[in-house]
Enzyme design. Structure first.
Site, PDB file in Angstrom:
ATOM      1  N   HIS A 178    -129.179  47.310 -80.966  1.00  0.00           N
ATOM      2  CA  HIS A 178    -127.964  47.910 -81.553  1.00  0.00           C
ATOM      3  C   HIS A 178    -127.177  46.888 -82.391  1.00  0.00           C
ATOM      4  CE1 HIS A 178    -124.844  51.364 -80.955  1.00  0.00           C
ATOM      5  NE2 HIS A 178    -124.711  50.789 -82.146  1.00  0.00           N
TER       6      HIS A 178
ATOM      7  N   ARG B  63    -127.760  56.921 -83.506  1.00  0.00           N
ATOM      8  CA  ARG B  63    -127.447  56.920 -82.083  1.00  0.00           C
ATOM      9  C   ARG B  63    -128.698  57.252 -81.286  1.00  0.00           C
ATOM     10  NH1 ARG B  63    -123.695  54.364 -82.960  1.00  0.00           N
ATOM     11  NH2 ARG B  63    -121.492  54.829 -82.668  1.00  0.00           N
TER      12      ARG B  63
END
Ligand code: OXD
Length: 312
Positions: free
Chosen positions: A275, A227
């Site tokens: 991502h 993250r």
């Protein structure tokens, strides 16, 4: 027969394409993609990904929430998430496989000096860059859950020297285990390529920081596919520009999409991706959701439930 409706919340995903899979696996299910206040009581199942804060307060009848990703930080960030409602996260072979590919590719990228070789190609320069044998390259995995263990097995097959750092001891053949706060520095000191696969929790937020980078050997590389909240971006830039770190792969960012103004886009030592390290497979995910709902109807809890004390 499921009692109540399912809400598919994620708004920036192709809703029809995702829900069509669920319709195929569970034609009898009432599937909704929006609701009015009057309809909110009908919704007992919810598929969620990064909802707006306050979203869960609008759903008084929830029996279960299915996270569309392995990480649930974007769901528990909503302070109105009702902690008595089970939250199931993605644990799926297709996701582990995708993450393993990403980790292996990026370990090889820094080990085999792909960045430097590309730079030489652009300059039309023929210069031999010999890479050390994999058995001399120390790869440290932060986070030894399902994804970390899958990546470790693949890296082991390539002969890398492996270590894992985790909250509790994880015994995996060929992986040296380091545990908790005391284990962090010794783990980092033995890591040439650091891979972050941790869940994002208050304990791990900002863990990729100046101190962590300073504890890595000179010339180490960092791969963050967990993250953006794990990384202090300015500390990374300082460690790269100061020459302590050789390079970084980043798949996740504090702000996504990464703003055009970010210096990370054009940094010569950064390889970045939007991502995409491990994207949940819609068909496989919806098959699991349908199975979980069927099991719940028969009185069994869904699989892969989040422990709210740990937040993963
Ligand atoms: C996940 C992700 O949590 O894709 O699965 O980030």
């Amino acid at each position: 027969m499921p009692q109540g409706a399912l809400l598919f919340q994620p708004s920036h995903f192709p809703r029809e394409a995702w829900t069509d899979h669920l319709r195929r696996f569970m034609p009898e299910l009432d599937i909704r993609t929006s609701f009015t206040e009057a309809e909110s009581k009908d919704i007992v199942y919810c598929i969620a990904w990064r909802p707006e804060p306050g979203f869960f307060a609008r759903l008084p009848s929830l029996k279960v929430v299915f996270s569309m990703g392995a990480g649930v930080d974007g769901i528990v960030a909503d302070p109105t998430y009702p902690r008595h409602v089970p939250l199931s996260r993605v644990v799926d072979d297709t996701l582990s496989q995708a993450m393993t590919e990403y980790v292996v590719f990026n370990v090889l990228y820094w080990h085999r000096r792909v960045r430097d070789l590309e730079a030489l190609q652009n300059l039309k320069k023929w210069r031999v860059i010999a890479a050390p044998r994999a058995e001399y390259v120390r790869v440290g995995l932060m986070g030894m859950g399902v994804l970390g263990q899958a990546a470790a097995r693949a890296l082991k097959a390539l002969n890398y020297r492996l270590a894992g750092w985790s909250h509790s001891p994880k015994m995996l053949d060929g992986v040296e285990s380091f545990v908790g706060a005391d284990g962090l520095k010794p783990f980092l000191a033995k890591t040439d390529i650091l891979v972050c696969l941790l869940p994002l929790t208050p304990a791990t937020r900002g863990i990729l920081n100046a101190q962590t980078f300073a504890a890595l050997p000179q010339g180490a590389a960092v791969i963050n596919c967990a993250r953006g909240g794990h990384l202090i971006e300015k500390d990374l830039l300082a460690a790269l520009d100061g020459g302590h770190l050789r390079g970084a792969t980043l798949d996740v960012f504090q702000t996504e999409p990464l703003p055009e103004s970010s210096p990370l886009w054009t940094h010569p030592k950064v390889f970045l991706t939007p991502h995409i390290a491990a994207i949940t497979d819609p068909e496989s995910f919806m098959r699991n959701v349908a199975n979980a709902i069927r099991r719940m109807d028969q009185g069994s809890p869904p699989d892969n439930l989040v422990d709210f004390a740990r937040l993963y």
